[in-house]
Design an enzyme around this catalytic site. Structure first.
Site: not given
Ligand code: Q9C
Ligand code: ZN
Length: 322
Positions: A142, A176, A178, A265
């Protein structure tokens, strides 16, 4: 030239220096899922299962990081980290895209060591190691040219991919949960680094801003970005079929090197992500990817179920551990 079969695991205990206790969600402090225990449980599982061999990273010059990130941004992370006392937390108001990247006193050192883990892995790939796993923490996908966000400060996979790209074509496969908005952004107008991502639909999932099918790259990079957004209902069968489509795209590109942004995840019991994927799918993913028979650098990204994370990584890596 002879190629080593066993997986090398690049790990540094420097990650322990980055240990934020909370993040901000909807204006309120909530538990920070990106915990030090993540890397420790992965290492413990690899050890118990006898997978791979542990190698410390070596120090690389910052120019490899500056090739991907704005120097002023990198300096900002360093100076702000250095100014904080142990236990202090900063939510910067610039160089950041969201409220999920708290800066602590050890954030710079940990992030720089994560970059070194990625670059050490890349250099071993250039030295004819077939598969290397860089246990990077904090994660990186990210982080964009001049911003942190989503637990990420420096983009480990992008820095390693750019390093490899001096020696041949690179495909980045991001699995991932995301979308890797940072990695997509930094390679968006390049045709020597292909970015392919499977992730939860950004209409309803972090990072919201990117990861849609219509994002295909720009200029010379048009046609070198592929996004596969998935519904939350996606189970093993559909996931593996979409992965096969993505692998066909990678084959057509005929890369010299493959870099995996490996997030776990997507697992059904993940506390912050979670498709309907079960433990066995990670070994199957590993087998399909290993079937490309490419020199492969695996970079750790997300994955937050502390009870299962080690087992998921073991299952995935075993597929490469010939
Ligand atoms: N309500 C990685 O997996 N949380 N980053 C968002 C929204 C942030 C994930 C929650 C997620 C970041 C590397
Ligand atoms: Zn992630």
């Amino acid at each position: 030239m002879h190629q080593e079969a066993a997986v090398n695991i690049i790990y540094s205990s420097d990650h322990l220096l980055h240990d934020p206790q909370f993040e901000i969600n909807d204006g309120l402090p909530v538990d920070h899922a990106e915990k030090v225990e993540r890397a420790e449980t992965i290492m413990a599982s690899l050890k118990v299962e006898g997978v791979g061999r542990k190698v410390p990273p070596r120090r690389f010059p910052l120019r490899h990081t500056y090739a991907i990130h704005d120097k002023a941004y990198v300096d900002f992370v360093r100076t702000r980290s250095d100014q904080l006392a142990l236990g202090e937390v900063l939510y910067p108001s610039f160089y950041i895209t969201d409220t999920y990247a708290p800066v602590t006193s050890g954030s710079y050192l940990a992030s720089r060591s994560a970059v070194d883990c990625a670059l050490t892995g890349a250099s071993m790939i250039l030295g004819n190691q077939r598969t290397v796993y860089s246990l990077c923490r904090p994660p990186g996908h990210h982080a964009a040219h001049s911003s942190m966000g989503g637990y990420c400060y420096f983009n480990n996979a992008a820095i390693a991919s750019n390093y490899l790209s001096a020696h041949g074509k690179v495909a980045v496969l991001d699995i991932d949960y995301h979308h890797g908005n940072g990695t997509q952004e930094v390679f968006y107008d390049r045709n020597d680094v292909l970015y392919v991502s499977l992730h939860a639909d950004p209409d309803t999932n972090y990072p919201y801003i990117s990861g849609r099918v219509g994002e295909r790259g720009s200029g010379a990079g048009f046609g070198y970005t592929y996004n596969y957004p998935l519904s939350k209902n996606t189970g093993n069968g559909i996931y593996l079929r979409v992965l096969q489509d993505a692998l066909e795209v990678i084959k057509k590109f005929s890369p010299d090197y493959l870099v995996i942004s490996a997030g776990f995840d997507t697992f059904n019991l993940d506390p912050i992500g979670g498709l309907r994927l079960t433990e066995s799918v990670y070994a199957q993913c590993g087998q399909l990817i290993a079937g490309l028979e490419l020199p492969t650098l695996i970079i750790q990204e997300g994955g937050y179920n502390l009870e299962h994370l080690g087992g998921l990584v073991v299952g995935f890596l075993r597929a490469f551990d010939l």
